[in-house]
Motif scaffolding. Structure first.
Motif, PDB file in Angstrom:
ATOM      1  N   ARG A   4       0.832  -1.203   0.000  1.00  0.00           N
ATOM      2  CA  ARG A   4       0.000   0.000   0.000  1.00  0.00           C
ATOM      3  C   ARG A   4       0.875   1.265   0.000  1.00  0.00           C
ATOM      4  N   PRO A   5       1.720   1.465  -1.018  1.00  0.00           N
ATOM      5  CA  PRO A   5       2.621   2.625  -1.004  1.00  0.00           C
ATOM      6  C   PRO A   5       1.906   3.950  -1.214  1.00  0.00           C
ATOM      7  N   PHE A   6       0.688   3.946  -1.754  1.00  0.00           N
ATOM      8  CA  PHE A   6       0.004   5.191  -2.077  1.00  0.00           C
ATOM      9  C   PHE A   6      -1.171   5.489  -1.161  1.00  0.00           C
ATOM     10  N   GLY A   7      -1.302   4.719  -0.077  1.00  0.00           N
ATOM     11  CA  GLY A   7      -2.375   4.961   0.877  1.00  0.00           C
ATOM     12  C   GLY A   7      -2.880   3.656   1.445  1.00  0.00           C
ATOM     13  N   PRO A   8      -3.401   3.673   2.673  1.00  0.00           N
ATOM     14  CA  PRO A   8      -3.813   2.430   3.328  1.00  0.00           C
ATOM     15  C   PRO A   8      -4.996   1.742   2.667  1.00  0.00           C
ATOM     16  N   ASP A   9      -5.782   2.488   1.873  1.00  0.00           N
ATOM     17  CA  ASP A   9      -6.936   1.877   1.221  1.00  0.00           C
ATOM     18  C   ASP A   9      -6.786   1.844  -0.303  1.00  0.00           C
ATOM     19  N   VAL A  10      -5.562   1.999  -0.811  1.00  0.00           N
ATOM     20  CA  VAL A  10      -5.318   2.044  -2.253  1.00  0.00           C
ATOM     21  C   VAL A  10      -4.564   0.789  -2.692  1.00  0.00           C
ATOM     22  N   LEU A  11      -5.198  -0.015  -3.539  1.00  0.00           N
ATOM     23  CA  LEU A  11      -4.536  -1.180  -4.105  1.00  0.00           C
ATOM     24  C   LEU A  11      -3.714  -0.777  -5.330  1.00  0.00           C
ATOM     25  N   VAL A  12      -2.622  -1.486  -5.529  1.00  0.00           N
ATOM     26  CA  VAL A  12      -1.690  -1.179  -6.617  1.00  0.00           C
ATOM     27  C   VAL A  12      -1.588  -2.389  -7.541  1.00  0.00           C
ATOM     28  N   ASN A  13      -1.691  -2.132  -8.824  1.00  0.00           N
ATOM     29  CA  ASN A  13      -1.490  -3.172  -9.836  1.00  0.00           C
ATOM     30  C   ASN A  13      -0.434  -2.653 -10.807  1.00  0.00           C
ATOM     31  N   LEU A  14       0.736  -3.280 -10.808  1.00  0.00           N
ATOM     32  CA  LEU A  14       1.861  -2.855 -11.658  1.00  0.00           C
ATOM     33  C   LEU A  14       2.295  -4.056 -12.482  1.00  0.00           C
ATOM     34  N   THR A  15       2.218  -3.928 -13.821  1.00  0.00           N
ATOM     35  CA  THR A  15       2.503  -5.047 -14.697  1.00  0.00           C
ATOM     36  C   THR A  15       3.336  -4.598 -15.894  1.00  0.00           C
ATOM     37  N   VAL A  16       3.879  -5.572 -16.624  1.00  0.00           N
ATOM     38  CA  VAL A  16       4.619  -5.325 -17.862  1.00  0.00           C
ATOM     39  C   VAL A  16       4.086  -6.278 -18.925  1.00  0.00           C
ATOM     40  N   TRP A  17       3.890  -5.736 -20.133  1.00  0.00           N
ATOM     41  CA  TRP A  17       3.366  -6.499 -21.263  1.00  0.00           C
ATOM     42  C   TRP A  17       4.226  -6.236 -22.489  1.00  0.00           C
ATOM     43  N   GLU A  18       4.125  -7.118 -23.466  1.00  0.00           N
ATOM     44  CA  GLU A  18       4.907  -6.936 -24.683  1.00  0.00           C
ATOM     45  C   GLU A  18       4.352  -5.827 -25.567  1.00  0.00           C
ATOM     46  N   SER A  19       3.060  -5.544 -25.452  1.00  0.00           N
ATOM     47  CA  SER A  19       2.447  -4.571 -26.351  1.00  0.00           C
ATOM     48  C   SER A  19       1.125  -4.086 -25.783  1.00  0.00           C
ATOM     49  N   VAL A  20       0.602  -3.005 -26.362  1.00  0.00           N
ATOM     50  CA  VAL A  20      -0.722  -2.515 -25.982  1.00  0.00           C
ATOM     51  C   VAL A  20      -1.800  -3.545 -26.333  1.00  0.00           C
TER      52      VAL A  20
END
Length: 214
Positions: free
Chosen positions: A60-76
């Motif tokens: 929770r780096p951006f707030g106690p009630d904020v979920l984070v989804n960080l991903t990498v893909w090959e393309s849009v």
């Protein structure tokens, strides 16, 4: 040099994860994460490895009630296919049951990074801040307004880092008491230049608005 697509998505919880309101979301997470891991074009996703978890819900780096989804893909297209052309779409349709609407603030940002590199949370937050300040650019954009990968041999810029704990702004703020400029004044006797016609607006792909992507 090849490039991959990084994606940050944040969402503010309506209730703690152990609340009954969130039961279906929590139950679906392993399936959705497994679907992402096996989707064509998937490269990487953030996990709470220190906590021994296969997802990032405890981070929770951006707030106690904020979920984070960080991903990498090959393309849009690879990201778009997972988000909107797979069973993941059903969770998007229910997102308002689990998360507060983002309103005018951006909650999803995309950017290109050299293949083999992984995004950091600090850079991801800076990209979201840049998107809020300037709108979509090649360094911070959205699924609705994507930009192509940089030319081979070039290197994309990193996001400027906002102060820790700050929130992305929806636009630059003028100084108190300042007046907007009306434009530069022409020289006496000069003729104004003709105004170019605006480019026609690009129509977004149906359903390609920013949404919570698990």
């Amino acid at each position: 040099m090849a490039f991959h697509l990084a994606q940050l998505n944040i969402a503010r919880l309506r209730a703690p994860l152990d609340d009954s309101l969130m039961a279906d979301f929590v139950a679906d997470l392993p399936t959705l994460n497994g679907l992402a891991d096996t989707s064509p074009g998937f490269v990487w996703r953030l996990r709470d490895e220190d906590g021994g978890s296969d997802d990032a819900t405890a981070l929770r780096p951006f707030g106690p009630d904020v979920l984070v989804n960080l991903t990498v893909w090959e393309s849009v297209p690879a990201l778009r296919d997972y988000a909107y052309r797979s069973p993941h779409l059903e969770s998007l349709r229910r997102r308002r049951e689990w998360f507060h609407p983002a309103g005018a603030d951006p909650h999803l940002v995309l950017w290109w990074l050299p293949a083999g590199e992984l995004p950091t949370l600090a850079d991801a937050w800076a990209r979201l801040d840049r998107l809020a300040r300037t709108g979509p650019t090649p360094d911070a954009f959205t699924l609705r307004h994507p930009f192509p990968a940089p030319e081979p041999g070039s290197r994309p810029e990193s996001g400027s880092r906002p102060e820790p704990g700050s929130r992305p702004e929806s636009g630059s703020r003028p100084e108190p008491g300042s007046r907007p400029e009306s434009g530069s004044r022409p020289e006496p006797g000069s003729r104004p230049e003709p105004v170019a016609s605006p480019e026609p607006a690009t129509q977004p792909e149906p359903g390609a608005a920013n949404r919570w992507l698990t």
